[in-house]
Design a protein around this motif. Sequence first.
Motif, PDB file in Angstrom:
ATOM      1  N   ASN A 234       0.813  -1.221   0.000  1.00  0.00           N
ATOM      2  CA  ASN A 234       0.000   0.000   0.000  1.00  0.00           C
ATOM      3  C   ASN A 234       0.844   1.268   0.000  1.00  0.00           C
ATOM      4  OD1 ASN A 234      -3.056  -0.554   0.251  1.00  0.00           O
ATOM      5  ND2 ASN A 234      -2.135  -2.051   1.637  1.00  0.00           N
ATOM      6  N   ARG A 343      -1.448   1.634  -4.533  1.00  0.00           N
ATOM      7  CA  ARG A 343      -1.886   1.111  -3.242  1.00  0.00           C
ATOM      8  C   ARG A 343      -2.818  -0.080  -3.505  1.00  0.00           C
ATOM      9  NH1 ARG A 343      -4.278   4.929   1.022  1.00  0.00           N
ATOM     10  NH2 ARG A 343      -5.983   4.996  -0.505  1.00  0.00           N
ATOM     11  N   GLU A 344      -2.521  -1.184  -2.870  1.00  0.00           N
ATOM     12  CA  GLU A 344      -3.354  -2.379  -3.052  1.00  0.00           C
ATOM     13  C   GLU A 344      -4.785  -2.133  -2.588  1.00  0.00           C
ATOM     14  OE1 GLU A 344      -2.602  -7.080  -2.340  1.00  0.00           O
ATOM     15  OE2 GLU A 344      -2.631  -5.844  -0.525  1.00  0.00           O
ATOM     16  N   ILE A 345      -4.976  -1.308  -1.541  1.00  0.00           N
ATOM     17  CA  ILE A 345      -6.315  -1.024  -1.045  1.00  0.00           C
ATOM     18  C   ILE A 345      -7.152  -0.342  -2.124  1.00  0.00           C
ATOM     19  CG2 ILE A 345      -5.599   1.177  -0.034  1.00  0.00           C
ATOM     20  CD1 ILE A 345      -8.281  -1.249   1.327  1.00  0.00           C
TER      21      ILE A 345
END
Length: 855
Positions: A234, A343-345
């Motif tokens: 992230n 960001r993975e989120i």
Amino acid sequence: MKMRFAKIGLLLLCMAISACNTLRRVDEDELLLTRNTIYADDEKVIDADIRSLIVQEPNSALLGYPLRLNLYNLAKENPDSSYQAWLNAKPRRAERLASLLSEKQVARLGESFLVKGYSEWLKNVGEPPVIVDTAKSRKTLLRLSSYYDSKGYFNNTTTYEIDSTKRKQRAEVEYRISLGPGYMIDSLGQDIESAAIDSIYALNKTGSFLREGQQFDLSNFNLERERLTTLFRNTGIYNFQESSITFDIRRDTSQTDIDTDMEVTMNIENLRQRGDTSSTRTTYKVHRLEKVNIYADYGPEMVGSELQSVDYDNYTIYFQDKLKYKPKALTDAVFLAKDSVYREIDQLRTYRQISNLNTFKYPNIELVQDSTRTKLTTNIYLSPRPKYSLGVDFDITHSNIQRLGVGFSTSLISRNIFGGAETLSLSARGTFGLLSDESLPEDYFSEWGGDINLLFPRIWFPVFDTKKIIPYYMLPQTRISAGSSFQKNIGLDKQTFNTIFGYNWTPSTFRKHALELLNIQFVRNVNPDRFFNVYTSTYNRLDDIADDFQDDPTLSEFFEETNTPGDPRLIIPAGTRGFIQAVAAGDINVSREQQLEVNRIEERRERLTENNLIFTSNYTYSRNNRAGLTDNNFYQLRLKFESAGNLLSGIANFIPFDKNDSGNQLVFGVPYSQYMKTEVDYIKHWELAGEDVLAFRTFVGLAVPYGNSNSIPFVRSYFAGGSNDNRAWNPYSLGPGRTQTLNEFNEANFKIAMNLEYRFPLVGNIKGALFADAGNIWNLWDNVDDPAATFNGLESLEDTALGTGFGLRYDFTYFVFRLDYGFKTYNPALEPGSRWFSQYNFANGELQIGINYPF
């Protein structure tokens, strides 16, 4: 006295037979396992996670009785020989079978149906005896030792003992662990190869699960590895691998001069990439999104085709022929933004929001790295769902007023109706059938209705933009709906019209909000003169009072003769109306108690027959920490607040409304309802040993009328009893307070309910339950003055009803079919000396049928 001794003797005989049956399949040199106990440093271990490490568990038991073991023991050991013995004992039947069937057919019949099938069924639903196995005990010791190793007790020692002295051919196994000293983290260092990773870690080191001076716990190392993986993914390291994190631990586990201090070094290696013949290591770097492409209506036909494109808000949208969607509707669902750090989120939120549009299938997101390994091109492929979908359902119903009913429902869904991923749903439903109530003029009933729903995948508010307050990752939705229903020969034949304008959003997996700015419901009773035909208990109470005046010649027109000479009854509706008016006008010399009762009957009639206009706003907050369907340790909380009539009351200050004879303000000729309502609903589940679950629920609800109302509309009031409430009473039959089910539909404006249920497996998919349900309804701060029905402080809690009972459930995987039988354990409607257990029998119990668990 003799009868009592006979019952005791029979009980002892049953217990003896049961005891013998338990050991039926246990050989003389074998021991039946009855209990496992774990001791850590002589302290008994009750933790369910540790006890789950035991390899061999005793046979399951229902309230201490090994039901499945005894069912298994009932099966024949050799079904074929049992069948042959039956043939030898019944030669004539054997000859008859032989004359009708071949020898092979007779043998097959005996093997597969008469005996073997029954025995196999018993073995399948039963459970073979668990014989003490020392090999499995040693395996349990290895598991326990490994577990305590993971908690820092590296020098633990384990032993087990078999105690067979307490009961014949039975044994208990005790597992004992000597823990030894716990190892501590003395120093904590890092060896990080990537400069980018090292910088990110330094800025976020305070959130570590590992601390100097902390006892070693392997779970903390796993949590730290998960934390860092999430952190790096992230903060731009899109391709970070959890396997890059390792720990070096130096410790002394020798048996002499033990040093329990440990040196821990965390290693974060560079990215390992495998090729066809070798693997290489690459330095982790922070990546930014160089470009974000959205492929609308993506399908195989788009591959290799010439596409059109449009740039909108730093996104490029590709399509064929014509773009069917508003660009903003697509870009608002994407949280991966150009020139931002990956960001993975943001990627996960994009998945969720696109799915929430209900217009596309689950999206495919592709990340392409450039040659510098610092920039990413994001391609989002959106495959459309069908534009239209149609559903049809049929069902058959039966109830106390419906002899037989056939129902149908159909729905048509249209997606992307305005080009902004909106969903339009049209539905229609209808039920038709035969009535069970012979007192009604017709023997059929019908109910039909329809709804229209429009769903926007955003908060639609014309005054200001709510995006900053409720961002799109919270899955916001706006719902506008309208519907109506019409009844024929059901009750007073209600016609209902309703419309809703509201929002809902989900900040996280465990929290939900729902806000209805407008919820308008209009209820019209088509046949109010049929009140006393439908509510027969109320009619009987009025007719009993009128019996004292049936010989009055001035009242003769109110009565009609019946099949019983000398016992006329009030005519419905002319006689009931005339008698009530005569009592109100003082034309009849009734007692004070009779006058109060007639007034209460008339108030009830007016309330249940008047048309209702309910103009409300409400807010509901829900929280649920359940991790999945198999999670049996969770809680649910629901809070609801509702306000009715305040907007209309405010408008009345500027626009004067008409009033009825009671002074209530009218809108379209109907007095609008005004009240405040709040509800708290809390559910908690505890997972006990094995599949056993303890479930608890409490509910408190209160609706207070004021202003333009002195009571709550029937459709907004509370009732008690039923398959999801107090199961010892039928729906609407409990309360209010300590009244004795005065009416067919008993309701009030205040409710307390508490439920406790112990759930356990029985045989296969059949589950059992023991439950206790407590609660009641009362009238509070409204127009009811009956002290037996009102809540008058804490002393009214003595009117709380208690029902207990047992239940059976069959788990069909997708739903649970439920049977519950409740006994009236404490009935507040009875005299004080008769409330406890006087109705605790099957004659006064209630069988409830339900689908899925009640809470």
